[in-house]
Design a protein around this motif. Structure first.
Motif, PDB file in Angstrom:
ATOM      1  N   THR A 276       0.831  -1.196   0.000  1.00  0.00           N
ATOM      2  CA  THR A 276       0.000   0.000   0.000  1.00  0.00           C
ATOM      3  C   THR A 276       0.865   1.245   0.000  1.00  0.00           C
ATOM      4  N   ARG A 277       0.641   2.092  -0.965  1.00  0.00           N
ATOM      5  CA  ARG A 277       1.363   3.350  -1.050  1.00  0.00           C
ATOM      6  C   ARG A 277       0.396   4.537  -0.989  1.00  0.00           C
TER       7      ARG A 277
ATOM      8  N   THR B  60      -1.764   7.446   0.266  1.00  0.00           N
ATOM      9  CA  THR B  60      -1.674   8.375   1.390  1.00  0.00           C
ATOM     10  C   THR B  60      -3.092   8.650   1.872  1.00  0.00           C
TER      11      THR B  60
ATOM     12  N   CYS C  84      -2.616   6.464  10.010  1.00  0.00           N
ATOM     13  CA  CYS C  84      -2.527   7.561   9.041  1.00  0.00           C
ATOM     14  C   CYS C  84      -1.167   7.494   8.349  1.00  0.00           C
ATOM     15  N   HIS C  85      -1.183   7.550   7.038  1.00  0.00           N
ATOM     16  CA  HIS C  85       0.075   7.553   6.296  1.00  0.00           C
ATOM     17  C   HIS C  85       0.851   8.816   6.652  1.00  0.00           C
ATOM     18  N   LYS C  86       2.161   8.683   6.758  1.00  0.00           N
ATOM     19  CA  LYS C  86       2.994   9.816   7.189  1.00  0.00           C
ATOM     20  C   LYS C  86       2.846  11.021   6.263  1.00  0.00           C
TER      21      LYS C  86
ATOM     22  N   TYR D   6       0.108  11.966   4.952  1.00  0.00           N
ATOM     23  CA  TYR D   6      -1.267  12.452   5.076  1.00  0.00           C
ATOM     24  C   TYR D   6      -1.511  13.052   6.464  1.00  0.00           C
TER      25      TYR D   6
ATOM     26  N   THR E 280       4.881   1.369  13.679  1.00  0.00           N
ATOM     27  CA  THR E 280       4.357   1.745  12.372  1.00  0.00           C
ATOM     28  C   THR E 280       4.313   0.573  11.405  1.00  0.00           C
TER      29      THR E 280
ATOM     30  N   GLY F 150       5.067   2.932   6.615  1.00  0.00           N
ATOM     31  CA  GLY F 150       4.867   4.358   6.396  1.00  0.00           C
ATOM     32  C   GLY F 150       3.663   4.951   7.100  1.00  0.00           C
ATOM     33  N   PHE F 151       2.958   4.140   7.873  1.00  0.00           N
ATOM     34  CA  PHE F 151       1.793   4.633   8.621  1.00  0.00           C
ATOM     35  C   PHE F 151       2.176   4.874  10.068  1.00  0.00           C
TER      36      PHE F 151
END
Length: 168
Positions: A61-62, A64, A93-95, A97, A145, A148-149
């Protein structure tokens, strides 16, 4: 369908997700839309794409975006009538976003994850789910995490009474 002692594994997350999905501020934060521009379609969108009854983000998953997961554990069964239930609500939450756009969310401080967490608690803390107990916030913690979340987990306790008198 006959009731079981573990209906809460399905029922409680569904109720939590429904409450979150019907809150305009939570939907606005999840979709990065001004609160006054949230539409009926947006409520359906978050139910389809952002709110789940299990914790999972695919390694690939990429996107955001932000997610909210609701899950339940039965911590203790005292007898056939009484058990303790723990409800976990996780905000991921994606970093990329995390930042709140101040032109969309005027006057809101902090980051998206913490604001979603705050508004989720505002609608859930003290809420009565099935049974006789109220959701009571017992902890909030940051979790490791995922790809990236950044993640916050709210833990709620609720005493629950079994709905079925006899189990064979």
């Amino acid at each position: 369908m006959d009731k079981t002692f573990l209906d809460q594994l399905v029922d409680f997350p569904a109720q939590v997700i429904s409450k979150i999905a019907s809150d305009k501020m939570c939907v606005a934060l999840l979709l990065n839309k001004a609160v006054d521009s949230v539409t009926e379609d947006d409520f359906d969108t978050v139910l389809q794409n952002n709110l789940f009854n299990y914790q999972y983000v695919d390694d690939t998953t990429r996107e955001t975006t932000a997610y909210v997961w609701a899950e339940v554990d039965v911590k203790r069964v005292q007898n056939q009538k009484i058990k303790d239930v723990t409800v976990y609500v996780t905000v991921a939450c994606h970093k990329n976003y995390m930042k709140i756009e101040t032109n969309i969310f005027k006057g809101l401080q902090g980051n998206r994850r913490d604001n979603i967490t705050r508004y989720v608690d505002k609608i859930l803390n003290g809420t009565v789910l099935m049974g006789l107990g109220h959701l009571t916030l017992s902890s909030v913690r940051t979790l490791t995490t995922i790809n990236g979340f950044t993640i916050k987990e709210l833990t709620y306790t609720v005493p629950d009474y079994n709905l079925k008198d006899n189990i064979a």
